[in-house]
Motif scaffolding. Structure first.
Motif, PDB file in Angstrom:
ATOM      1  N   TYR A  13       0.735  -1.171  -0.072  1.00  0.00           N
ATOM      2  CA  TYR A  13      -0.076  -0.009  -0.072  1.00  0.00           C
ATOM      3  C   TYR A  13       0.964   1.193  -0.074  1.00  0.00           C
ATOM      4  CZ  TYR A  13      -3.797  -3.184   0.993  1.00  0.00           C
ATOM      5  OH  TYR A  13      -4.660  -4.241   0.941  1.00  0.00           O
ATOM      6  N   TRP A  14       2.115   1.355   0.490  1.00  0.00           N
ATOM      7  CA  TRP A  14       2.840   2.392   0.663  1.00  0.00           C
ATOM      8  C   TRP A  14       4.182   2.323   0.025  1.00  0.00           C
ATOM      9  CZ3 TRP A  14       0.510   6.688   3.008  1.00  0.00           C
ATOM     10  CH2 TRP A  14       1.495   7.672   3.282  1.00  0.00           C
ATOM     11  N   TRP A  18       0.857   6.578  -0.645  1.00  0.00           N
ATOM     12  CA  TRP A  18       0.005   5.428  -1.017  1.00  0.00           C
ATOM     13  C   TRP A  18       0.586   4.994  -2.601  1.00  0.00           C
ATOM     14  CZ3 TRP A  18      -3.024   2.968   1.993  1.00  0.00           C
ATOM     15  CH2 TRP A  18      -3.624   3.673   3.030  1.00  0.00           C
ATOM     16  N   GLU A 147      -3.119   0.389   8.024  1.00  0.00           N
ATOM     17  CA  GLU A 147      -3.306   1.645   8.678  1.00  0.00           C
ATOM     18  C   GLU A 147      -3.265   1.604  10.264  1.00  0.00           C
ATOM     19  OE1 GLU A 147      -6.739   3.114   5.293  1.00  0.00           O
ATOM     20  OE2 GLU A 147      -7.307   2.258   7.238  1.00  0.00           O
TER      21      GLU A 147
END
Length: 273
Positions: A13-14, A18, A147
């Protein structure tokens, strides 16, 4: 936490922000899944989700979430920190079935409704407003886990996150807070207590930087969590905002409110002398 599995999750994701294309090599996914950091998609209804949340509440103690919050301060285990907010949110949720109400509508240039979205009215009308959909189909649990590990969770108040966060928290062993944890927490409280009357949450975020190892985003989530559990408790919820939508739980807090001594004593009195 397995470092290789965490790296697989994070790079999905990163990458200095993003990623534009989400992809995990199947072998990497299987490895991260075997270590409990990545998951298959989840499909669940609002009513099933609520039953699961109440079941988790019955086996997670308040003492465990308090210890996890404190222990997160020096270790920077933000997934431990997230659990206390989900626990407090879950405590608000009464047993109920999905109650459909309109949450928003879109219009064309003639004023005709082109789309209507819905949410659970009972969830919505709770403190701060819980977001509860009727059905959740193929939820990406991996982004939720990313997250919660990277920032301490950014979807507190979403029913599916409350369930997932508590589910993972229940599986986690939490150590006793150290003297360093207590020192950091005491320093946080001192910073809050010395706030200027007109300070907004953003000013508090900046002032916390010297006393806790953290990024700006981590401190923002910390402030939201402290607000969620009533340590930061506004004297009034009828205050103007600055209109940027940066805050949810902390939106109405101002420096004049300091921290709520009754809540501090109730929850952390056994740790703070």
């Amino acid at each position: 936490m397995d470092k290789k599995a965490k790296n697989i999750l994070f790079k999905t994701y990163w990458k200095n922000g993003w990623v534009s294309r989400i992809y995990t090599d199947p072998d990497d996914f299987d490895y991260a899944k075997s270590k409990g950091l990545m998951f298959d998609p989840l499909t669940i209804s609002h009513d099933q989700c609520l039953v699961q949340i109440h079941g988790l509440l019955s086996v997670i103690s308040m003492d465990k979430v308090l210890k996890a919050f404190l222990s997160s301060l020096s270790t920077r285990r933000l997934d431990w920190r997230s659990g206390i907010a989900s626990y407090f949110i879950a405590q608000q949720l009464p047993p109920h079935i999905y109650t459909k109400v309109i949450s928003g509508q879109s219009y064309d240039n003639t004023g005709k409704v082109t789309h209507t979205s819905y949410t659970c009215g009972i969830c919505r009308d709770l403190k701060y407003g819980i977001i509860g959909n009727e059905f959740y189909k193929h939820i990406d649990l991996n982004v939720l886990n990313f997250e919660r590990i990277k920032w301490g969770g950014v979807r507190h108040g979403h029913l599916e996150y409350t369930f997932f966060d508590l589910q993972q928290f229940q599986l986690t062993e939490i150590p006793e807070p150290t003297a360093e944890d207590i020192t950091i927490f005491t320093s946080i409280l001192e910073i809050i207590e010395s706030s200027q009357s007109a300070d907004y949450p953003g000013a508090l975020e900046k002032r916390l930087a010297p006393v806790i190892p953290s990024t700006k985003d981590e401190r923002k989530v910390l402030i939201e969590i402290l607000s969620c559990i009533d340590i930061l408790k506004p004297a009034s919820y009828n205050r103007p905002s600055r209109g940027r939508g940066d805050w949810i739980f902390a939106e109405s807090w101002r420096g004049e409110d300091k921290y709520d001594k009754a809540s501090l004593e109730k929850y952390f009195g056994g740790y703070i002398g």
